[in-house]
Enzyme design. Structure first.
Site, PDB file in Angstrom:
ATOM      1  N   LYS A 121       0.826  -1.213   0.000  1.00 19.52           N
ATOM      2  CA  LYS A 121       0.000   0.000   0.000  1.00 19.52           C
ATOM      3  C   LYS A 121       0.862   1.266   0.000  1.00 19.52           C
ATOM      4  CE  LYS A 121      -2.204  -0.982   3.867  1.00 19.52           C
ATOM      5  NZ  LYS A 121      -1.632  -2.279   4.310  1.00 19.52           N
ATOM      6  N   ARG A 131      -9.405   0.846   9.136  1.00 20.14           N
ATOM      7  CA  ARG A 131      -8.984  -0.514   9.499  1.00 20.14           C
ATOM      8  C   ARG A 131     -10.049  -1.253  10.289  1.00 20.14           C
ATOM      9  NH1 ARG A 131      -3.125   0.443   9.353  1.00 20.14           N
ATOM     10  NH2 ARG A 131      -1.940  -1.467   9.580  1.00 20.14           N
ATOM     11  N   ARG A 134      11.474  -6.274   4.825  1.00 21.11           N
ATOM     12  CA  ARG A 134      11.355  -4.834   5.050  1.00 21.11           C
ATOM     13  C   ARG A 134      11.931  -4.463   6.408  1.00 21.11           C
ATOM     14  NH1 ARG A 134       5.375  -2.299   4.841  1.00 21.11           N
ATOM     15  NH2 ARG A 134       5.294  -2.679   7.079  1.00 21.11           N
ATOM     16  N   ARG A 155      11.547  -0.521  11.599  1.00 21.64           N
ATOM     17  CA  ARG A 155      10.289  -0.619  12.340  1.00 21.64           C
ATOM     18  C   ARG A 155      10.321  -1.827  13.261  1.00 21.64           C
ATOM     19  NH1 ARG A 155       5.102   0.200   8.507  1.00 21.64           N
ATOM     20  NH2 ARG A 155       4.232  -0.963  10.267  1.00 21.64           N
ATOM     21  N   ARG A 201      -0.135  -8.936  13.694  1.00 23.39           N
ATOM     22  CA  ARG A 201      -0.691  -7.882  12.829  1.00 23.39           C
ATOM     23  C   ARG A 201      -1.584  -8.488  11.752  1.00 23.39           C
ATOM     24  NH1 ARG A 201       4.599  -5.292  10.953  1.00 23.39           N
ATOM     25  NH2 ARG A 201       3.332  -3.921   9.669  1.00 23.39           N
TER      26      ARG A 201
HETATM   27  P1  AMP Z   1       0.886   0.562   9.189  1.00 23.20           P
HETATM   28  O1  AMP Z   1       2.043   1.466   8.965  1.00 23.20           O
HETATM   29  O2  AMP Z   1      -0.329   0.974   8.419  1.00 23.20           O
HETATM   30  O3  AMP Z   1       1.240  -0.887   8.996  1.00 23.20           O
HETATM   31  O4  AMP Z   1       0.479   0.711  10.730  1.00 23.20           O
HETATM   32  C1  AMP Z   1       1.375   0.356  11.771  1.00 23.20           C
HETATM   33  C2  AMP Z   1       0.621   0.192  13.079  1.00 23.20           C
HETATM   34  O5  AMP Z   1      -0.014   1.427  13.430  1.00 23.20           O
HETATM   35  C3  AMP Z   1      -0.508  -0.826  13.056  1.00 23.20           C
HETATM   36  O6  AMP Z   1      -0.043  -2.140  13.312  1.00 23.20           O
HETATM   37  C4  AMP Z   1      -1.401  -0.290  14.179  1.00 23.20           C
HETATM   38  O7  AMP Z   1      -0.866  -0.607  15.435  1.00 23.20           O
HETATM   39  C5  AMP Z   1      -1.289   1.216  14.001  1.00 23.20           C
HETATM   40  N1  AMP Z   1      -2.314   1.736  13.056  1.00 23.20           N
HETATM   41  C6  AMP Z   1      -2.097   2.333  11.847  1.00 23.20           C
HETATM   42  N2  AMP Z   1      -3.242   2.697  11.248  1.00 23.20           N
HETATM   43  C7  AMP Z   1      -4.237   2.330  12.108  1.00 23.20           C
HETATM   44  C8  AMP Z   1      -5.653   2.407  12.068  1.00 23.20           C
HETATM   45  N3  AMP Z   1      -6.290   2.944  11.006  1.00 23.20           N
HETATM   46  N4  AMP Z   1      -6.358   1.909  13.114  1.00 23.20           N
HETATM   47  C9  AMP Z   1      -5.736   1.379  14.188  1.00 23.20           C
HETATM   48  N5  AMP Z   1      -4.401   1.245  14.284  1.00 23.20           N
HETATM   49  C10 AMP Z   1      -3.641   1.718  13.262  1.00 23.20           C
END
Ligand code: AMP
Length: 190
Positions: A14, A89, A128, A134, A146
């Site tokens: 994404k 999400r 990654r 991260r 996740r």
């Molecule tokens: P991402 O970079 O989108 O993979 O997000 C990393 C982490 O941030 C996720 O595993 C969640 O802990 C938190 N996170 C990001 N976006 C959301 C969302 N829309 N709702 C809840 N948690 C989020």
């Protein structure tokens, strides 16, 4: 306005596709993951609280991310459109997003889902993790958590957009450019 939701599990691509889309369509990129990591880097109270959940592979509360998106929509009133990456999400987030956009006389154009199987996701995320820095990419257990969160809470969001006839699925395995071409075929119809 062109308002795209890029959907898919962690590691589906994404973020990579968002970068290419914002260039081609001049959209504002809204990644809740990036916004949260920025809060962590700035040492804010919100960041400190969010980090505890993120490091375990758990979602942060709906009201936190909805508030962040609301602020960003307000801060970008002149945008030609938005690309939502990693948001919504949960179904509650999707409902809140509809309401926020409606209050601005706009709506989601389409959700584009990137389809990638779990085995490929784990492989990509571990790879990654080697250079993303991260913490949630570095540990296979957290990665699985996740993906679990995705399957239980996030996957149902697809039905929300399906019921509005705003859902398109694309094969997320292939070269970055091949996948981008498929996405643009959908985006160009709006
Ligand atoms: P991402 O970079 O989108 O993979 O997000 C990393 C982490 O941030 C996720 O595993 C969640 O802990 C938190 N996170 C990001 N976006 C959301 C969302 N829309 N709702 C809840 N948690 C989020």
């Amino acid at each position: 306005m062109l308002n795209l939701v890029l959907f898919g599990p962690p590691g589906a691509g994404k973020g990579t596709q968002s970068q290419k889309l914002i260039e081609k369509y001049q959209l504002v990129h809204l990644s809740t993951g990036d916004i949260l990591r920025n809060e962590i880097a700035n040492g804010t109270q919100l960041g400190i609280e969010a980090k505890k959940l993120m490091d375990q592979g758990l979602l942060v509360p709906d009201e936190v991310v909805i508030g962040m998106i609301s602020n960003k929509l307000d801060a970008n009133r002149d945008a030609r459109g938005f690309i939502f990456d990693g948001f919504p999400r949960t179904v509650a987030q999707a409902e809140a997003l509809d309401a926020l956009l409606l209050s601005k006389d706009t709506s989601i154009s389409v959700m584009i889902a990137l389809n990638v199987d779990d085995q490929e996701l784990e492989k990509r995320l571990l790879l990654r993790g080697k250079d993303s820095g991260r913490p949630d990419d570095a540990n296979p257990e957290i990665i699985r958590k996740r993906i679990e969160e995705y399957n239980s809470k996030t996957a149902p969001v697809a039905n929300f957009y399906k019921s509005q006839a705003k859902f398109v699925s694309i094969n997320g395995i292939g070269s970055i450019d091949e996948i981008f071409t498929e996405i643009t075929k959908v985006a160009d119809t709006f």
